[in-house]
Structure formats: structure tokens, C-alpha cells
Motif scaffolding. Structure first.
Motif, PDB file in Angstrom:
ATOM      1  N   GLU A  22      23.837  43.067  59.361  1.00 38.58           N
ATOM      2  CA  GLU A  22      22.811  43.799  58.605  1.00 38.58           C
ATOM      3  C   GLU A  22      23.078  45.287  58.485  1.00 38.58           C
ATOM      4  O   GLU A  22      22.594  45.927  57.555  1.00 38.58           O
ATOM      5  N   GLN A  23      23.846  45.880  59.387  1.00 38.05           N
ATOM      6  CA  GLN A  23      24.193  47.303  59.261  1.00 38.05           C
ATOM      7  C   GLN A  23      25.068  47.538  58.027  1.00 38.05           C
ATOM      8  O   GLN A  23      25.035  48.618  57.442  1.00 38.05           O
ATOM      9  N   ALA A  24      25.837  46.544  57.625  1.00 35.85           N
ATOM     10  CA  ALA A  24      26.701  46.685  56.456  1.00 35.85           C
ATOM     11  C   ALA A  24      25.959  46.427  55.154  1.00 35.85           C
ATOM     12  O   ALA A  24      26.463  46.744  54.080  1.00 35.85           O
ATOM     13  N   THR A  25      24.763  45.847  55.228  1.00 34.37           N
ATOM     14  CA  THR A  25      24.028  45.479  54.014  1.00 34.37           C
ATOM     15  C   THR A  25      22.630  46.086  53.967  1.00 34.37           C
ATOM     16  O   THR A  25      21.770  45.590  53.250  1.00 34.37           O
ATOM     17  N   GLN A  26      22.412  47.148  54.697  1.00 31.22           N
ATOM     18  CA  GLN A  26      21.124  47.847  54.730  1.00 31.22           C
ATOM     19  C   GLN A  26      19.968  46.897  55.053  1.00 31.22           C
ATOM     20  O   GLN A  26      18.910  46.950  54.444  1.00 31.22           O
ATOM     21  N   GLY A  27      20.219  45.981  55.997  1.00 35.26           N
ATOM     22  CA  GLY A  27      19.183  45.068  56.446  1.00 35.26           C
ATOM     23  C   GLY A  27      18.967  43.860  55.561  1.00 35.26           C
ATOM     24  O   GLY A  27      18.125  43.019  55.851  1.00 35.26           O
ATOM     25  N   GLN A  28      19.699  43.762  54.465  1.00 36.81           N
ATOM     26  CA  GLN A  28      19.562  42.633  53.548  1.00 36.81           C
ATOM     27  C   GLN A  28      20.306  41.419  54.115  1.00 36.81           C
ATOM     28  O   GLN A  28      21.474  41.529  54.482  1.00 36.81           O
ATOM     29  N   THR A  29      19.647  40.260  54.196  1.00 39.58           N
ATOM     30  CA  THR A  29      20.296  39.048  54.686  1.00 39.58           C
ATOM     31  C   THR A  29      21.386  38.648  53.694  1.00 39.58           C
ATOM     32  O   THR A  29      21.104  38.396  52.524  1.00 39.58           O
ATOM     33  N   THR A  30      22.649  38.628  54.169  1.00 42.06           N
ATOM     34  CA  THR A  30      23.802  38.405  53.295  1.00 42.06           C
ATOM     35  C   THR A  30      24.802  37.497  53.988  1.00 42.06           C
ATOM     36  O   THR A  30      24.991  37.580  55.197  1.00 42.06           O
ATOM     37  N   VAL A  31      25.448  36.652  53.190  1.00 40.71           N
ATOM     38  CA  VAL A  31      26.462  35.723  53.683  1.00 40.71           C
ATOM     39  C   VAL A  31      27.709  35.868  52.824  1.00 40.71           C
ATOM     40  O   VAL A  31      27.624  35.943  51.593  1.00 40.71           O
ATOM     41  N   LEU A  32      28.868  35.917  53.492  1.00 41.42           N
ATOM     42  CA  LEU A  32      30.154  35.901  52.794  1.00 41.42           C
ATOM     43  C   LEU A  32      30.605  34.454  52.676  1.00 41.42           C
ATOM     44  O   LEU A  32      30.674  33.740  53.682  1.00 41.42           O
ATOM     45  N   VAL A  33      30.910  34.008  51.455  1.00 42.13           N
ATOM     46  CA  VAL A  33      31.408  32.654  51.202  1.00 42.13           C
ATOM     47  C   VAL A  33      32.831  32.781  50.688  1.00 42.13           C
ATOM     48  O   VAL A  33      33.082  33.482  49.703  1.00 42.13           O
ATOM     49  N   VAL A  34      33.763  32.128  51.371  1.00 44.49           N
ATOM     50  CA  VAL A  34      35.177  32.161  51.005  1.00 44.49           C
ATOM     51  C   VAL A  34      35.587  30.752  50.604  1.00 44.49           C
ATOM     52  O   VAL A  34      35.354  29.796  51.360  1.00 44.49           O
ATOM     53  N   THR A  35      36.167  30.619  49.409  1.00 39.91           N
ATOM     54  CA  THR A  35      36.600  29.306  48.932  1.00 39.91           C
ATOM     55  C   THR A  35      38.037  29.379  48.430  1.00 39.91           C
ATOM     56  O   THR A  35      38.535  30.445  48.059  1.00 39.91           O
ATOM     57  N   SER A  36      38.677  28.231  48.406  1.00 34.71           N
ATOM     58  CA  SER A  36      39.969  28.108  47.743  1.00 34.71           C
ATOM     59  C   SER A  36      40.090  26.679  47.255  1.00 34.71           C
ATOM     60  O   SER A  36      39.428  25.764  47.761  1.00 34.71           O
ATOM     61  N   GLY A  37      40.914  26.502  46.247  1.00 33.96           N
ATOM     62  CA  GLY A  37      41.086  25.179  45.670  1.00 33.96           C
ATOM     63  C   GLY A  37      41.970  25.243  44.448  1.00 33.96           C
ATOM     64  O   GLY A  37      42.853  26.103  44.344  1.00 33.96           O
ATOM     65  N   THR A  38      41.696  24.331  43.517  1.00 34.12           N
ATOM     66  CA  THR A  38      42.455  24.285  42.271  1.00 34.12           C
ATOM     67  C   THR A  38      41.495  24.296  41.092  1.00 34.12           C
ATOM     68  O   THR A  38      40.345  23.887  41.208  1.00 34.12           O
ATOM     69  N   VAL A  39      42.000  24.791  39.969  1.00 32.51           N
ATOM     70  CA  VAL A  39      41.234  24.787  38.730  1.00 32.51           C
ATOM     71  C   VAL A  39      42.168  24.402  37.593  1.00 32.51           C
ATOM     72  O   VAL A  39      43.341  24.764  37.591  1.00 32.51           O
ATOM     73  N   LYS A  40      41.634  23.633  36.660  1.00 35.32           N
ATOM     74  CA  LYS A  40      42.390  23.279  35.460  1.00 35.32           C
ATOM     75  C   LYS A  40      41.525  23.618  34.262  1.00 35.32           C
ATOM     76  O   LYS A  40      40.437  23.082  34.094  1.00 35.32           O
ATOM     77  N   PHE A  41      41.989  24.577  33.458  1.00 28.59           N
ATOM     78  CA  PHE A  41      41.312  24.934  32.223  1.00 28.59           C
ATOM     79  C   PHE A  41      41.896  24.103  31.091  1.00 28.59           C
ATOM     80  O   PHE A  41      43.077  23.735  31.141  1.00 28.59           O
ATOM     81  N   ASP A  42      41.084  23.824  30.075  1.00 30.38           N
ATOM     82  CA  ASP A  42      41.581  23.077  28.915  1.00 30.38           C
ATOM     83  C   ASP A  42      42.838  23.730  28.376  1.00 30.38           C
ATOM     84  O   ASP A  42      42.877  24.949  28.185  1.00 30.38           O
ATOM     85  N   GLY A  43      43.876  22.925  28.150  1.00 30.77           N
ATOM     86  CA  GLY A  43      45.106  23.430  27.562  1.00 30.77           C
ATOM     87  C   GLY A  43      46.006  24.165  28.536  1.00 30.77           C
ATOM     88  O   GLY A  43      46.980  24.788  28.126  1.00 30.77           O
ATOM     89  N   ASP A  44      45.702  24.148  29.825  1.00 31.59           N
ATOM     90  CA  ASP A  44      46.496  24.871  30.814  1.00 31.59           C
ATOM     91  C   ASP A  44      46.807  23.933  31.967  1.00 31.59           C
ATOM     92  O   ASP A  44      46.172  22.894  32.143  1.00 31.59           O
ATOM     93  N   LYS A  45      47.774  24.332  32.781  1.00 27.47           N
ATOM     94  CA  LYS A  45      48.131  23.541  33.960  1.00 27.47           C
ATOM     95  C   LYS A  45      47.145  23.822  35.091  1.00 27.47           C
ATOM     96  O   LYS A  45      46.415  24.810  35.071  1.00 27.47           O
ATOM     97  N   GLN A  46      47.140  22.949  36.076  1.00 33.58           N
ATOM     98  CA  GLN A  46      46.326  23.169  37.263  1.00 33.58           C
ATOM     99  C   GLN A  46      46.865  24.368  38.022  1.00 33.58           C
ATOM    100  O   GLN A  46      48.072  24.548  38.147  1.00 33.58           O
ATOM    101  N   ARG A  47      45.937  25.221  38.508  1.00 35.25           N
ATOM    102  CA  ARG A  47      46.330  26.432  39.226  1.00 35.25           C
ATOM    103  C   ARG A  47      45.522  26.548  40.512  1.00 35.25           C
ATOM    104  O   ARG A  47      44.385  26.083  40.590  1.00 35.25           O
ATOM    105  N   TYR A  48      46.103  27.227  41.501  1.00 32.08           N
ATOM    106  CA  TYR A  48      45.416  27.503  42.758  1.00 32.08           C
ATOM    107  C   TYR A  48      44.594  28.780  42.621  1.00 32.08           C
ATOM    108  O   TYR A  48      45.005  29.702  41.918  1.00 32.08           O
TER     109      TYR A  48
END
Length: 121
Positions: free
Chosen positions: A63-89
Motif C-alpha cells: 500500500e505504500q507504493a499505491t497510496q493506500g489503494q488495494t492493488t494486485v500485480l498480475v503477470v501472464t504469459s502464453g501464446t496469441v494468434k491473430f488472424d492472418g499471422d503465426k502464433q506468437r509468444y
């Protein structure tokens, strides 16, 4: 989990921007977009895609880093495939913050950083 995104569908586009604070910032591969209107434009221009999240981790932010605001860091990783493109990390990090409403607490994205982890060919 797997998430399919089709920006041509009005509901999906509006649902995505409602997840963000009014003045939230999205950094997409080093390019910043801020505010609801700009986020909406950005999501509209993205092609249809399918995301697969392989790793998900959540950590509270002191809370010292967020001025008392309840905050959560979410870290994700994976793959994505956009139409017309290859799968990417990708890696994507979110700062979620709790917003009190008269009836409940709603979690909103304050900051979002997305980065491809491979080079486009």
C-alpha cells in the motif's frame, strides 16, 4: 485458459474497455494508449485473435507504493494468434486496483503492459 477476441463484435469491444480505469494506460509493444476513448479505438483496430494463457501469477502491491489503494500485480504469459499471422509468444502484466462502488467493490485495470516475446518474421 483460452480467450478468443473478435473486435468486430460490439459487446466484446465495450466489455474490454469497461475493464480499465478511465485514465488507464495500455503499453502495447512499447506504444502507449491512454484513456477510454483511445483504448476503444485501439481494441477496434485489433484483428480477431485467440489467446492462450500458460502462466498466471498474482501478487499484492504494498500500500505504500499505491497510496493506500488495494492493488494486485498480475503477470501472464502464453501464446496469441491473430488472424492472418503465426502464433506468437507474449508476456502481459496488469496492475488491478479495487474501486469501491455504493454496492460493492469492482476491480479495474490501472496499467497494462503487453509485449511479444519473439520477433515477427
Amino acid at each position: 485458459f483460452v480467450y478468443t477476441f473478435s473486435p468486430n463484435m460490439y459487446f466484446h469491444n465495450q466489455a474490454l474497455t469497461r475493464l480499465y480505469l478511465d485514465k488507464a494506460t495500455l503499453v502495447w509493444n512499447g506504444n502507449a494508449v491512454s484513456g477510454q476513448e483511445e483504448l476503444n479505438k485501439f481494441f477496434e483496430m485489433l484483428p480477431s485473435s485467440e489467446f492462450q494463457v500458460n502462466v498466471l501469477d498474482c501478487q499484492p502491491v504494498h500500500e505504500q507504493a499505491t497510496q493506500g489503494q488495494t492493488t494486485v500485480l498480475v503477470v501472464t504469459s502464453g501464446t496469441v494468434k491473430f488472424d492472418g499471422d503465426k502464433q506468437r509468444y507474449f508476456n502481459q502484466n496488469f496492475l488491478l486496483t479495487a474501486q469501491a462502488t455504493p454496492t460493492n467493490t469492482v476491480w479495474k485495470i490501472a496499467s497494462d503492459c503487453f509485449r511479444f516475446q519473439d520477433w515477427a518474421s
